[in-house]
Design an enzyme around this catalytic site. Sequence first.
Site, PDB file in Angstrom:
ATOM      1  N   ASP A 138     -15.678  -9.308 -15.551  1.00  0.00           N
ATOM      2  CA  ASP A 138     -14.330  -9.632 -15.111  1.00  0.00           C
ATOM      3  C   ASP A 138     -14.235 -11.135 -14.867  1.00  0.00           C
ATOM      4  O   ASP A 138     -15.254 -11.813 -14.695  1.00  0.00           O
ATOM      5  CB  ASP A 138     -13.991  -8.894 -13.810  1.00  0.00           C
ATOM      6  CG  ASP A 138     -13.869  -7.389 -14.023  1.00  0.00           C
ATOM      7  OD1 ASP A 138     -13.417  -6.992 -15.095  1.00  0.00           O
ATOM      8  OD2 ASP A 138     -14.231  -6.634 -13.104  1.00  0.00           O
ATOM      9  N   ASP A 443     -14.307  -2.960 -10.860  1.00  0.00           N
ATOM     10  CA  ASP A 443     -14.053  -2.773  -9.432  1.00  0.00           C
ATOM     11  C   ASP A 443     -13.080  -1.640  -9.127  1.00  0.00           C
ATOM     12  O   ASP A 443     -13.050  -1.132  -8.015  1.00  0.00           O
ATOM     13  CB  ASP A 443     -13.527  -4.064  -8.803  1.00  0.00           C
ATOM     14  CG  ASP A 443     -12.301  -4.604  -9.538  1.00  0.00           C
ATOM     15  OD1 ASP A 443     -11.691  -3.850 -10.320  1.00  0.00           O
ATOM     16  OD2 ASP A 443     -11.962  -5.781  -9.332  1.00  0.00           O
ATOM     17  N   ASP A 447     -12.199   1.966 -13.671  1.00  0.00           N
ATOM     18  CA  ASP A 447     -13.362   1.356 -14.315  1.00  0.00           C
ATOM     19  C   ASP A 447     -14.581   2.273 -14.283  1.00  0.00           C
ATOM     20  O   ASP A 447     -15.572   2.012 -14.976  1.00  0.00           O
ATOM     21  CB  ASP A 447     -13.730   0.034 -13.619  1.00  0.00           C
ATOM     22  CG  ASP A 447     -12.710  -1.054 -13.866  1.00  0.00           C
ATOM     23  OD1 ASP A 447     -12.062  -1.013 -14.927  1.00  0.00           O
ATOM     24  OD2 ASP A 447     -12.556  -1.938 -13.008  1.00  0.00           O
TER      25      ASP A 447
END
Length: 710
Positions: A138, A443, A447
Amino acid sequence: MQYGYMGSYVASGQGMGVVVATAQDTQLGQIGTMLQKVEIPKTPLIIQMDQFARTLALLTLSIAAIAFLYTTLIGTTPVADAFMAVIGLAVSAIPEGLPAVLSITLALGVQRMAKRHAIIRRLPAVETLGAVSVICTDKTGTLTRNEMTVSALALSDAAYDVIGAGYASEGAILQNGQAIDPAKHPGLPALLEVAVLCNDARIRKSGSTHVAEGDPMEAALITLAMKAGQDLAQIRHQFPRRITLPFDARHRFMATLHPDAQGQCFAAIKGAPEKLLAICTKERNAQGEDHPIDLADWHKKIEQLAAQGQRVLAFAVKSFPADKQEISVQDFETDAVFLGCMGFIDPPRKEVTSAIKDCHRASIHVVMITGDHAATATEIARQIGLSNNPETITGAELDRMDDPALAAAITKTDVFARTTPEHKLRLVEAFQKQKRVLAMTGDGVNDAPALKRADVGVAMGRKGTEAAKQAADMVLADDNFSSIVAAVREGRTVYDNLMKVIGWTLPTSIGEAMTILIALFFGLALPVTPVQILWINMITAVALGTTLAFEPTEPGTMSRPPRKSGRPILDGALIWQVLFLSVLFLAGAFGVFYKAQANGLPIEAARTIVVNTLVVMEIFYLFSVRYIHGSSITLRGVIGTKAVLIGVALVVVGQLAFTYLPAMQAVFDTRPISVLDGAIILLIGIALIVIVEMEKKIRRTFFARKTGKI
């Protein structure tokens, strides 16, 4: 209408709800179904150890059976003696202490990684990190500091800059470098009001600092309003919220419904610029006037902000009848008024650039996966050194790709922008089809399937949901990308130490087995008894082998490419090492055995000398195998680590007891040895390490010339 999801809690108030789905049909249930369908792949170590165990067990049993049949059929050895000898052969060939040492090595890796803010939830993941060839990460909070600040405002006919960092109200709005009064620019207050109303964050003062509660981007909007001198309490009192349409990755905007001063009501909207532009028919200028929207001009403005590495958020309003009480996505398909855009900066973490360089040196492909605008993500990727000219694919482009096209694209793509959690799972599977070992960060609840499917799922410890943490193999306590790279370095160290343990254990075990095997086939007296071999394997080998688990990271660890996931433990290099060292151990054992017998020593004394010779050879070989990528004939190599010195000291004490203590002599049938024999044993150990180091240097020089690296 407000949506509530299974697992949600009502903090206060009262209301009436209608159940529209239950069990597996709920959003959380659908994620659970996806998790059940996702298979956890076997780690490279488990695959390698399975192959290694089967090969070693089959080879040992086959050789033992052949040896037993041979000796009994030709009649050179009584059946009872042959049976005991074959047991000794099996005991010597099977490294009994290896599983314990492997577990200790992995556990120490977990401990070291915890100090680097990487918490391992599944033990094999420690070693798997060392094989990682792709890291999908990310952006926000991992590559960047997650400290959002509004730095630019764009209206249809005006542009502004914002100064002031953090969440304090100190700062100002500038136009052409000069501070302005927002009240004299009618379009600005409307934009700021929407930013405050369509917002769930709060700023509170803690001592001398201001702390954000809620989403960092929403907190940045509150801070901007304070910098502009807006009265937040007055705005919220004047326009109370009726209902909220929460942000969702599928529609990519948030909206709140409020009554206005004219007896009607309006929706304050914020979200992805391209989404809001698609539902707006008008735009509002700096004078507060509405005109038909110029989409081309807005796309240009947004691209300019994004190209500067800013995350862009758009704002709009839409009027509704006074009696409007509920809103849904279908209410926002057209007729909204575009107010403007804001550019946010989220500075990259200082340590990320060096961590990216470490990955490049280690031949690890780093891929950024973000929901941000493509231009923003591309510029951040350039700033952190992901690539000089990053290749970027958007989620929409990803949806249009079939599997072959995606397989071709992922090898050269650095950034996936405007993605959803579903895209992550597809990317994981695409990389794994190419036999790449993948670490994936995440997170959110959505996911979880991708984290579970990845070879190493990495959840965020600070902003991660419990579902993501439960699905992950590793949790980052500091949400920092550099901690992933540090964990990869530790993973490589763990694997190197495992290979050192195996590379030390197998030659010593096979050498002992060959000693018994040669004696059986030629009808000779056994140089060591089965119980003495058990002493070597279970006591000295474990005490010495365990010390290798404490070895520090070798220089150049992050300069080597990742090992191939399908590479077997027993590769050509290790097989040669085992054979070469086994011959040396065999020669040393038979040499001292027959020399002792030639000197007239009883067989018990000769066997005692053999056991001590094997142990001393193991000790000296331990100092050589500590450096599989370099020479051990250095001051550091000779001194060793504290663990090595403690292990050697324990083995020396144990061998003295084994040789001279009457109780041990009774159990193992040993005899005292002379000082001269002890000196010869030490010289054999020194000769072993010299020969091994010479062979190591010759072999490396040969391969360096063969590969053109010399």
